[in-house]
Design an enzyme around this catalytic site. Structure first.
Site, PDB file in Angstrom:
ATOM      1  CG  HIS A   1     -34.079 -19.982 -93.458  1.00 31.57           C
ATOM      2  ND1 HIS A   1     -34.913 -19.840 -92.483  1.00 31.57           N
ATOM      3  CD2 HIS A   1     -32.857 -19.481 -93.444  1.00 31.57           C
ATOM      4  CE1 HIS A   1     -34.203 -19.286 -91.453  1.00 31.57           C
ATOM      5  NE2 HIS A   1     -32.750 -19.066 -92.081  1.00 31.57           N
ATOM      6  CG  PHE A   2     -31.601 -17.241 -97.848  1.00 32.33           C
ATOM      7  CD1 PHE A   2     -31.744 -16.303 -99.141  1.00 32.33           C
ATOM      8  CD2 PHE A   2     -30.802 -18.344 -97.886  1.00 32.33           C
ATOM      9  CE1 PHE A   2     -31.450 -16.731-100.159  1.00 32.33           C
ATOM     10  CE2 PHE A   2     -30.476 -19.096 -99.253  1.00 32.33           C
ATOM     11  CZ  PHE A   2     -30.723 -17.940-100.360  1.00 32.33           C
ATOM     12  CG  HIS A   3     -35.826 -14.913-100.823  1.00 31.66           C
ATOM     13  ND1 HIS A   3     -34.996 -15.967-101.017  1.00 31.66           N
ATOM     14  CD2 HIS A   3     -35.625 -13.976-101.677  1.00 31.66           C
ATOM     15  CE1 HIS A   3     -34.419 -15.525-102.064  1.00 31.66           C
ATOM     16  NE2 HIS A   3     -34.567 -14.494-102.631  1.00 31.66           N
TER      17      HIS A   3
ATOM     18  CE1 TYR B   1     -28.105 -14.038 -85.480  1.00 29.41           C
ATOM     19  CE2 TYR B   1     -26.828 -15.681 -86.676  1.00 29.41           C
ATOM     20  CZ  TYR B   1     -27.798 -15.289 -85.664  1.00 29.41           C
ATOM     21  OH  TYR B   1     -28.590 -16.408 -85.366  1.00 29.41           O
TER      22      TYR B   1
ATOM     23  CG  HIS C   1     -24.120 -18.687 -88.889  1.00 27.42           C
ATOM     24  ND1 HIS C   1     -25.426 -19.024 -89.532  1.00 27.42           N
ATOM     25  CD2 HIS C   1     -24.159 -18.068 -87.835  1.00 27.42           C
ATOM     26  CE1 HIS C   1     -26.159 -18.676 -88.440  1.00 27.42           C
ATOM     27  NE2 HIS C   1     -25.650 -18.167 -87.563  1.00 27.42           N
TER      28      HIS C   1
ATOM     29  NE  ARG D   1     -29.183 -22.494-102.169  1.00 30.50           N
ATOM     30  CZ  ARG D   1     -28.330 -21.933-101.211  1.00 30.50           C
ATOM     31  NH1 ARG D   1     -27.865 -22.439-100.133  1.00 30.50           N
ATOM     32  NH2 ARG D   1     -28.244 -20.456-101.426  1.00 30.50           N
ATOM     33  NE  ARG D   2     -26.124 -21.325-104.427  1.00 31.27           N
ATOM     34  CZ  ARG D   2     -24.870 -21.163-103.823  1.00 31.27           C
ATOM     35  NH1 ARG D   2     -24.070 -22.077-103.696  1.00 31.27           N
ATOM     36  NH2 ARG D   2     -24.523 -19.793-103.513  1.00 31.27           N
TER      37      ARG D   2
HETATM   38  C1  HEM Z   1     -37.747  -9.388-106.527  1.00 30.50           C
HETATM   39  C2  HEM Z   1     -37.545 -10.142-105.516  1.00 30.50           C
HETATM   40  C3  HEM Z   1     -36.666 -11.468-105.466  1.00 30.50           C
HETATM   41  C4  HEM Z   1     -37.139 -12.287-106.127  1.00 30.50           C
HETATM   42  C5  HEM Z   1     -38.109 -12.666-107.102  1.00 30.50           C
HETATM   43  C6  HEM Z   1     -35.970 -13.271-105.838  1.00 30.50           C
HETATM   44  C7  HEM Z   1     -35.689 -14.669-106.230  1.00 30.50           C
HETATM   45  C8  HEM Z   1     -34.668 -15.520-105.851  1.00 30.50           C
HETATM   46  C9  HEM Z   1     -34.649 -16.785-106.410  1.00 30.50           C
HETATM   47  C10 HEM Z   1     -35.770 -17.428-107.203  1.00 30.50           C
HETATM   48  C11 HEM Z   1     -33.541 -17.497-105.953  1.00 30.50           C
HETATM   49  C12 HEM Z   1     -32.984 -18.643-105.941  1.00 30.50           C
HETATM   50  C13 HEM Z   1     -32.694 -19.184-107.493  1.00 30.50           C
HETATM   51  C14 HEM Z   1     -32.135 -20.501-107.269  1.00 30.50           C
HETATM   52  O1  HEM Z   1     -31.524 -21.032-106.327  1.00 30.50           O
HETATM   53  O2  HEM Z   1     -32.139 -21.048-108.356  1.00 30.50           O
HETATM   54  C15 HEM Z   1     -32.927 -16.255-105.127  1.00 30.50           C
HETATM   55  C16 HEM Z   1     -31.935 -16.494-104.392  1.00 30.50           C
HETATM   56  C17 HEM Z   1     -31.170 -15.396-103.657  1.00 30.50           C
HETATM   57  N1  HEM Z   1     -31.952 -14.222-103.208  1.00 30.50           N
HETATM   58 FE1  HEM Z   1     -33.507 -13.594-103.754  1.00 30.50          FE
HETATM   59  N2  HEM Z   1     -35.135 -12.714-104.753  1.00 30.50           N
HETATM   60  C18 HEM Z   1     -35.688 -11.239-104.326  1.00 30.50           C
HETATM   61  C19 HEM Z   1     -35.332 -10.641-103.768  1.00 30.50           C
HETATM   62  C20 HEM Z   1     -34.145 -10.804-102.639  1.00 30.50           C
HETATM   63  C21 HEM Z   1     -33.731  -9.765-101.816  1.00 30.50           C
HETATM   64  C22 HEM Z   1     -34.130  -8.574-101.614  1.00 30.50           C
HETATM   65  C23 HEM Z   1     -32.343 -10.243-101.386  1.00 30.50           C
HETATM   66  C24 HEM Z   1     -31.795  -9.918-100.219  1.00 30.50           C
HETATM   67  C25 HEM Z   1     -31.584  -8.847 -99.792  1.00 30.50           C
HETATM   68  C26 HEM Z   1     -32.364 -11.832-101.907  1.00 30.50           C
HETATM   69  C27 HEM Z   1     -31.323 -12.404-101.777  1.00 30.50           C
HETATM   70  C28 HEM Z   1     -30.875 -13.619-102.408  1.00 30.50           C
HETATM   71  C29 HEM Z   1     -29.533 -14.508-102.358  1.00 30.50           C
HETATM   72  C30 HEM Z   1     -28.410 -14.322-101.257  1.00 30.50           C
HETATM   73  C31 HEM Z   1     -29.875 -15.509-102.953  1.00 30.50           C
HETATM   74  C32 HEM Z   1     -28.831 -16.666-103.007  1.00 30.50           C
HETATM   75  C33 HEM Z   1     -28.264 -17.021-104.506  1.00 30.50           C
HETATM   76  C34 HEM Z   1     -27.442 -18.335-104.669  1.00 30.50           C
HETATM   77  O3  HEM Z   1     -28.106 -19.328-104.064  1.00 30.50           O
HETATM   78  O4  HEM Z   1     -26.390 -18.110-105.141  1.00 30.50           O
HETATM   79  N3  HEM Z   1     -33.176 -11.968-102.779  1.00 30.50           N
HETATM   80  N4  HEM Z   1     -33.687 -15.104-104.937  1.00 30.50           N
HETATM   81 CU    CU Z   2     -25.942 -20.150 -90.542  1.00 28.43          CU
END
Ligand code: HEM
Ligand code: CU
Ligand code: CU
Lengths: 549, 158
Positions: free
Chosen positions: A374-376, A227, A223, A439-440
């Site tokens: 949320h975190f996007h 921050y 967490h 998710r995931r």
């Molecule tokens: C083209 C831009 C992006 C797309 C299309 C995208 C799409 C996604 C999707 C679909 C997931 C979830 C997949 C799942 O849970 O099965 C994901 C997870 C995530 N994304 Fe993105 N994202 C983008 C950009 C970003 C950016 C700029 C960041 C951070 C600076 C980011 C950070 C994350 C993180 C930390 C996860 C979590 C991974 C996990 O659950 O293990 N994403 N993203």
């Molecule tokens: Cu938190």
């Protein structure tokens, strides 16, 4: 006195730029992974050559959640302390480079094991899924490198304090120090589980692992990690944006106070990621929920401060009426526009965060794609757009170039493209999550369950939004490459705001580190000691490692 | 020590005021009305789940008038049993344990959503008032077949 033409020393600039290059390479590769994810999840596309969805997702999470953020932040902060507390000493700069190379080598090692499929454990690497030891060792190097850079910044700050007895330190330097203190305290948790549990276990020195202890140490870190991402964005909002719009900072003291509150309240709260798990008494969960919500206070202060700055500036330019000042803001300046849009996205993002952290509501959304939505918003929009906005002056400042009008226009378009893509992707994620979509997870209809079929249209909307976002990534890469290598030579300002005349002097108490770190440690001990001892005393038999991918 | 603008004081007063009201609502819900998140403290040997009651005979058991226990074993990448019929109106205590890694246990469209971790029993009690079919799925990544890990619950007229 310290404003105007002050330039970051060229040697410090190189150090900062090295970090920024790695950050944007991570954005390029991680963005590509993101595109593949949304396409797979739409159900209309399959990964070629037997590539696993989860290898791609691990890559995305590690590159964007850990690498992009940490590198950009440390690079930006080196530039910020050099700009505001003076050129780094050779020693500090040397250790900065040591930190940089450790982080870079660590990233390369971790990436290698992910890409050869030996570490499809996602960026949270929950035991007892067991990755190759190289994955954990690479991450350790990243963290150790960041610590070295943190101590280099502390040393630079200490030197400034020594040379200026009784004076309040420059705001951006102070804020960088707070952020690195936060990072140091919280990353001790992840270091503990990686060094004492995961590495010995993955190397076969020990057979079994205490899963709940490992997760708890991870979330003690996880967490405050968010921050650590957010505070640099706040640095830019508080201390830089006012200068960009041509105004003044509302109050230096309040900015420092909000940073101290973040330092204190963002650590003893990791249980809000563990609300629905067994083995933790709900009373302790509730205590940490209460502490979690305390960050609402500095968040409200920040919101007030920002809009007060904007309004003061607009009125000083003759704006009238309740909202007339809005029209005076420099909408055509990407250095302002991108972070401002980021701020707007933080309003729904914060509201969603209140849901996530609520003792009972969490159960409705936990591990659904709502959380990803949320975190996007928070990380991938508020923070990232603010970083992009900063890159638009920081990179040309450091490379001795200027941003052309055409690039500025492209940056405005980039911001709009990002917003549209994110509105599609994130809203679809939020709605699908409320219906239960996890998710995931790769595409699945769960045996053609009627409920799961309802999620498919939302997943297609996510793919549309994600594709637009990917175009946004291409645009920002074009701009950044231009600013780093091709833009016309010239001088670009590193804007640092001055404080408004009516604001009063900043008290020195904010730099009483023993006091603030002491309070933070006491709260951590209160929130964690008893449940942690419980976990160890009542521990079930440990777990062997599993490689299930 | 520090002076704040009048508007900021008002803003913070209402902001912090509503924050504490909100926290009080959560607290009353948790401690006076008993709506706590699933937080079962029972431990189990993850390698002996199949031999440990009640998971040696997983399934639905009637424990009282309209009260049931639903015991489920989670493992990569399946739930046992994976088809359950529950009579409408039944109050069901769901117990889940895993034999290997961490799994999720989410019943989409209900409040049943909990982590299942090796060494612990996860438990939550839910009353099923609506007839219908609910999908159970794993919402914590557990490996290559994670998205195929699912089960089905049918709530039927008594
Ligand atoms: C083209 C831009 C992006 C797309 C299309 C995208 C799409 C996604 C999707 C679909 C997931 C979830 C997949 C799942 O849970 O099965 C994901 C997870 C995530 N994304 Fe993105 N994202 C983008 C950009 C970003 C950016 C700029 C960041 C951070 C600076 C980011 C950070 C994350 C993180 C930390 C996860 C979590 C991974 C996990 O659950 O293990 N994403 N993203
Ligand atoms: Cu938190
Ligand atoms: Cu799973």
């Amino acid at each position: 006195m310290m404003n105007g033409t002050w330039k970051v020393d060229a040697r410090d600039g190189k150090l900062a730029m090295a970090h920024i290059y790695v950050a944007f390479v991570a954005l390029a590769l991680g963005g590509l992974a993101g595109l593949l994810q949304v396409l797979v999840r739409s159900g209309k596309f399959e990964l070629p050559a037997g590539i696993s969805y989860y290898t791609i997702l691990t890559t995305h999470g590690v590159l964007l959640g850990l690498v992009l953020t940490t590198f950009f932040i440390i690079g930006f902060q080196f530039a910020a302390v050099s700009r505001t507390a003076g050129t780094l000493s050779d020693r500090v700069r040397f250790w900065g480079w040591v930190g940089f190379w450790l982080m870079t080598i660590g990233t390369a090692i971790t990436a290698f094991y992910i890409l050869i499929g030996e570490a499809s454990v996602l960026y949270t690497f929950y035991a007892p899924l067991q990755a190759h030891a190289g994955f954990y060792i690479g991450l350790t190097l990243v963290v150790v490198g960041s610590w070295i850079s943190g101590f280099a910044m502390f040393a630079h700050y200490a030197k400034w304090k020594k040379a200026h007895p009784g004076q309040v330190s420059p705001l951006l330097t102070f804020m960088s120090v707070v952020n690195m203190v936060l990072w140091l305290i919280c990353s001790l948790g992840v270091a503990a589980t990686v060094l004492f549990q995961l590495i010995p276990w993955s190397l076969g020195y020990v057979d079994r692992i205490n899963v709940l202890v490992s997760r708890t140490l991870f979330w003690y870190f996880g967490h405050p990690l968010v921050y650590f991402w957010l505070l640099p964005a706040y640095m830019i909002w508080y201390a830089i944006i006012p200068k960009i719009i041509g105004g003044k900072m509302f109050s230096d003291s309040l900015a420092r106070m909000s940073f101290i509150l973040f330092l204190i309240f963002s650590i003893p709260v990791g249980f809000h990621h563990q609300l629905v798990e067994p083995g933790i008494d709900p009373a302790w969960k509730y205590l940490q929920v209460v502490l979690t919500f305390m960050v609402v206070i500095p968040s409200l202060m920040t919101a007030f401060s920002m809009f007060a700055t904007f309004e003061m500036y607009g009125r000083s330019k003759g704006a009238t009426g309740l909202f007339g000042w809005l029209r005076k803001l420099p909408w055509g300046d990407a250095r302002f526009f991108a972070p401002f849009i980021g701020m707007l996205f933080f309003i729904p993002a914060g509201a969603g965060g209140l849901v996530n952290a609520s003792h009972q509501l969490n159960q409705v959304v936990h591990n659904t794609i709502w959380v990803t939505g949320h975190f996007h918003l928070t990380l991938a929009t508020t923070v990232v757009l603010t970083f992009f906005g900063a890159a638009y002056w920081l990179i040309p400042h450091l490379t001795g170039r200027v941003m052309t009008k055409a690039m500025n226009r492209l940056a405005i378009i980039q911001t709009i493209v990002w917003s549209i893509g994110m509105i599609f992707m994130s809203s679809a994620m939020h709605f699908a999550g409320l219906l239960g979509a996890p998710r995931r997870s790769a595409f699945s209809t769960y045996g053609d369950a009627p409920q799961a079929l309802e999620w498919v249209p939302y997943q297609i909307a996510q793919a549309v939004g994600g594709t637009i976002l990917f175009i946004g990534i291409i645009l920002v890469l074009i701009i950044v490459t231009n600013l780093a290598f091709f833009a016309p030579k010239g001088e670009t300002e590193f804007p640092v705001a001055e404080v408004a005349e009516q604001a009063e002097r900043t008290p020195l108490v904010f730099e009483n580190w023993t006091l603030w770190i002491g309070i933070a440690v006491v709260l951590i001990l209160i929130a964690y000691t008893v449940p942690f001892i419980d976990m160890i005393q009542n521990a079930p038999p440990g777990s062997k490692g599993f490689k299930l991918w | 020590m520090m002076h704040m603008h009048k508007y900021e004081k008002i803003w913070l007063f209402f902001g912090i005021g509503s924050l504490f009201v909100f926290l009080a609502v959560l607290g009353v819900g948790a401690f006076a009305q008993g709506t706590q998140p699933p937080s079962c403290l029972t431990t189990i040997d993850p390698e002996k789940v199949d031999q440990t009651p009640p998971f040696d005979k997983p399934g639905l058991v009637k424990t009282g008038d309209n009260e049931y226990q639903l015991n489920i074993v989670a493992s990569a990448f399946a739930y046992t049993p994976n088809q359950v019929e529950i009579p409408k109106g039944a109050k069901v205590t769901i117990n889940v344990a895993t034999k290997d890694v961490i799994h999720g246990f989410e019943m989409a469209g209900t409040n049943v959503n909990m982590m299942v971790e090796p060494g612990y029993v996860s438990s939550y009690t839910q009353t099923f008032d609506k007839v219908g079919e609910y999908v159970i799925l794993c919402n914590e990544y557990c490996g290559a077949g994670h998205h195929l890990m699912t089960a089905k619950v049918k709530v039927v007229e008594q």
